[in-house]
Design a protein around this motif. Structure first.
Motif, PDB file in Angstrom:
ATOM      1  N   GLU A  60      48.234  40.811  44.315  1.00 55.66           N
ATOM      2  CA  GLU A  60      49.072  39.660  44.649  1.00 55.66           C
ATOM      3  C   GLU A  60      50.153  39.372  43.617  1.00 55.66           C
ATOM      4  O   GLU A  60      50.974  38.466  43.808  1.00 55.66           O
ATOM      5  CB  GLU A  60      48.176  38.418  44.794  1.00 55.66           C
ATOM      6  N   ALA A  61      50.185  40.140  42.527  1.00 61.73           N
ATOM      7  CA  ALA A  61      51.108  39.816  41.435  1.00 61.73           C
ATOM      8  C   ALA A  61      52.547  40.224  41.729  1.00 61.73           C
ATOM      9  O   ALA A  61      53.477  39.623  41.203  1.00 61.73           O
ATOM     10  CB  ALA A  61      50.626  40.478  40.140  1.00 61.73           C
ATOM     11  N   ARG A 103      37.936  40.448  41.460  1.00 60.70           N
ATOM     12  CA  ARG A 103      38.908  39.410  41.133  1.00 60.70           C
ATOM     13  C   ARG A 103      40.141  40.022  40.470  1.00 60.70           C
ATOM     14  O   ARG A 103      41.281  39.646  40.774  1.00 60.70           O
ATOM     15  CB  ARG A 103      38.266  38.381  40.203  1.00 60.70           C
ATOM     16  N   ASN A 131      47.639  34.814  32.491  1.00 56.76           N
ATOM     17  CA  ASN A 131      46.785  34.786  33.677  1.00 56.76           C
ATOM     18  C   ASN A 131      47.337  35.637  34.811  1.00 56.76           C
ATOM     19  O   ASN A 131      46.608  35.991  35.740  1.00 56.76           O
ATOM     20  CB  ASN A 131      46.608  33.341  34.156  1.00 56.76           C
ATOM     21  N   ASP A 132      48.627  35.960  34.717  1.00 52.88           N
ATOM     22  CA  ASP A 132      49.309  36.753  35.746  1.00 52.88           C
ATOM     23  C   ASP A 132      49.546  38.158  35.214  1.00 52.88           C
ATOM     24  O   ASP A 132      50.223  38.334  34.198  1.00 52.88           O
ATOM     25  CB  ASP A 132      50.633  36.079  36.097  1.00 52.88           C
ATOM     26  N   THR A 134      42.280  41.832  43.070  1.00 54.04           N
ATOM     27  CA  THR A 134      42.997  40.864  43.909  1.00 54.04           C
ATOM     28  C   THR A 134      44.224  40.333  43.178  1.00 54.04           C
ATOM     29  O   THR A 134      45.310  40.210  43.763  1.00 54.04           O
ATOM     30  CB  THR A 134      42.066  39.700  44.284  1.00 54.04           C
ATOM     31  N   GLN A 135      44.073  40.031  41.902  1.00 51.79           N
ATOM     32  CA  GLN A 135      45.215  39.543  41.120  1.00 51.79           C
ATOM     33  C   GLN A 135      46.312  40.600  41.033  1.00 51.79           C
ATOM     34  O   GLN A 135      47.505  40.282  41.139  1.00 51.79           O
ATOM     35  CB  GLN A 135      44.750  39.129  39.722  1.00 51.79           C
ATOM     36  N   ARG A 139      41.739  37.050  31.581  1.00 52.02           N
ATOM     37  CA  ARG A 139      43.176  37.077  31.307  1.00 52.02           C
ATOM     38  C   ARG A 139      43.636  38.516  31.069  1.00 52.02           C
ATOM     39  O   ARG A 139      42.839  39.398  30.769  1.00 52.02           O
ATOM     40  CB  ARG A 139      43.500  36.209  30.084  1.00 52.02           C
ATOM     41  N   TRP A 140      44.950  38.702  31.195  1.00 53.85           N
ATOM     42  CA  TRP A 140      45.543  40.032  31.071  1.00 53.85           C
ATOM     43  C   TRP A 140      46.301  40.139  29.752  1.00 53.85           C
ATOM     44  O   TRP A 140      47.074  39.264  29.386  1.00 53.85           O
ATOM     45  CB  TRP A 140      46.496  40.302  32.240  1.00 53.85           C
ATOM     46  N   TYR A 184      42.275  43.990  30.963  1.00 53.59           N
ATOM     47  CA  TYR A 184      41.665  42.810  31.581  1.00 53.59           C
ATOM     48  C   TYR A 184      40.513  42.343  30.696  1.00 53.59           C
ATOM     49  O   TYR A 184      39.550  43.070  30.455  1.00 53.59           O
ATOM     50  CB  TYR A 184      41.154  43.172  32.978  1.00 53.59           C
TER      51      TYR A 184
END
Length: 443
Positions: A378-379, A371, A430-431, A374-375, A411-412, A406
């Motif tokens: 796509e960021a 997960r 979250n991004d 993937t983030q 959350r980042w 992470y």
């Protein structure tokens, strides 16, 4: 008398063979769709005695369904027994009885003497309540009011030897009746409401005529000024003077006293540190009271208890103490002062969750790791993503002292190296791209 049921408690000459026991007959209750069978604690205790006694849980489940569907007819309650006609789903009717041993005259004497000693008990009974301390005081006098395991004995024309669906349904229905009127239990134990209240009044009057003071309550035995227990006072609320209105919430926490006096402190006492602790306690108490008075507070999840280290960080973050006291807090938490400074900054960005990310490098499971990747993919738009070096739950920007962490919550968190130490520099996002932007130095 509640008009939901009819009562037949006329007494004939008790010495004649025709003397009749008191009996109350309750009309059949409507189906209990979407509600429980017992909301009062004594109704729940009745059901617990049933469920602890029955050997076949499936039989009780069937009985609960029959009661919920309204298949229990009028319920008759009399000393030692409750009776009703219960219909199966195929409309076959069975007479079901549940027996509960009556209290002996000696035990009734003990109960009545105990109740007369406590005005709050009588007030509670008149209010159709059975406070826990009434049952506890009765038990201390050797009188068990509520049934226990094995006390509810079944009899049914279906000829089952244990609790069957029909006696189970009857017990579930009686729990609803007990919710509304605990005098039903006293009747089954051997005294109907009228007789019980008459005997209480007679004993109270006799005691008043003799001039004998009532036995002191446990609170009064503790010594002068001990007062009355809160439960007993609440039970007697209708005969007590009205209480004053609840005071309004203060507009701010109370001010801590100053301990800077002419007399020197006792050895080992740091007045400044003590003032800080008192002020922190006042702020926390005010915050807790404010939250408790907020509508919907009871629906909020309970907060987890902080560890000593977490609470030390919280104290330092909230109070921002002078360096000397901050050093003492760090020492008490078993940390270096620099560690505390980093922890305080993390706490200010995100409380316990941020502190966990600062102190622990966790190993994401395959699903969490997928997960996160993937983030990251796509960021950013194609060609804009910085080159990142991955290490467990941390991604460091190649050629820069910037890092993304992470967290276990998905959350980042942005980090930047300052004086050779990784420090949190912003709240979680979250991004990952948004979090990274917070770590970039200002132009």
């Amino acid at each position: 008398m509640n008009d939901r049921y009819e009562t037949d408690d006329a007494y004939e000459d008790q010495g004649s063979p025709a003397a009749r026991e008191p009996e109350r007959t309750f009309a059949a209750l409507p189906p209990a769709i979407g509600r429980g069978f017992a909301t009062s604690w004594w109704g729940q205790a009745w059901l617990k005695a049933l469920e602890d006694t029955a050997l076949d849980g499936e039989q009780l489940k069937t009985g609960r369904r029959l009661a919920r569907e309204g298949r229990v007819g009028a319920v008759s309650a009399r000393p030692g027994r409750i009776t009703a006609v219960v219909q199966d789903r195929d409309s076959t009717a069975y007479r079901s009885d549940v027996l509960l041993q009556q209290l002996s005259d000696e035990k009734w004497d003990r109960f009545l003497d105990m109740a007369v000693d406590r005005a709050g008990h009588i007030a509670a009974l008149l209010d159709r309540e059975m406070p826990p301390h009434l049952v506890e005081d009765a038990a201390a006098a050797g009188v068990d009011l509520l049934p226990e395991i094995g006390d509810l004995e079944p009899e049914c024309t279906c000829e089952a030897w244990d609790h069957c669906p029909h006696t189970g349904a009857l017990c579930y229905q009686v729990a609803r009746l007990l919710d509304q009127d605990p005098f039903v239990l006293f009747l089954i134990r051997g005294r109907d409401e009228r007789r019980l209240l008459d005997e209480l009044q007679a004993r109270s009057t006799a005691r008043a005529v003799r001039g004998a003071p009532a036995s002191p309550s446990p609170a009064a035995q503790e010594g002068p000024g001990a007062g009355v227990g809160a439960l007993e006072a609440f039970a007697a609320r209708d005969i007590l003077p009205p209480l004053p209105a609840t005071p309004a919430l203060p507009c701010e926490p109370g001010q801590a006293p100053t301990l800077d006096t002419e007399a020197g402190p006792a050895p080992g006492i740091d007045p400044a540190a003590l003032e800080l602790l008192v002020a922190d306690t006042a702020v926390r108490a005010y915050r807790m009271l404010t939250e408790a008075l907020t509508p919907g507070h009871e629906l909020q999840p309970l907060q987890g208890e902080l560890t000593v280290y977490q609470d030390a960080v919280r104290l330092a973050a909230d109070a921002l103490p002078q360096p000397r006291i901050a050093a003492r807090i760090a020492e008490g938490a078993g940390r270096q002062r620099a560690d505390l400074d980093a922890a305080v900054r993390a706490w200010q960005y995100g409380g316990p969750a941020a502190l966990t990310v600062l102190d622990e490098e966790w190993e994401p499971d395959p699903e969490s790791l997928a997960r996160a990747r993937t983030q990251l993919a796509e960021a950013w738009e194609e060609g804009e993503r910085p080159r990142l070096r991955a290490g467990r739950s941390r991604w460091t920007v190649a050629g820069a002292d910037i890092q993304l962490r992470y967290g276990p919550d998905g959350r980042w968190w942005p980090y930047r190296k300052e004086r050779g130490r990784w420090m949190p520099v912003g709240p979680a996002d979250n991004d990952p791209a948004g979090a990274l932007a917070g770590a970039l130095p200002e132009a």
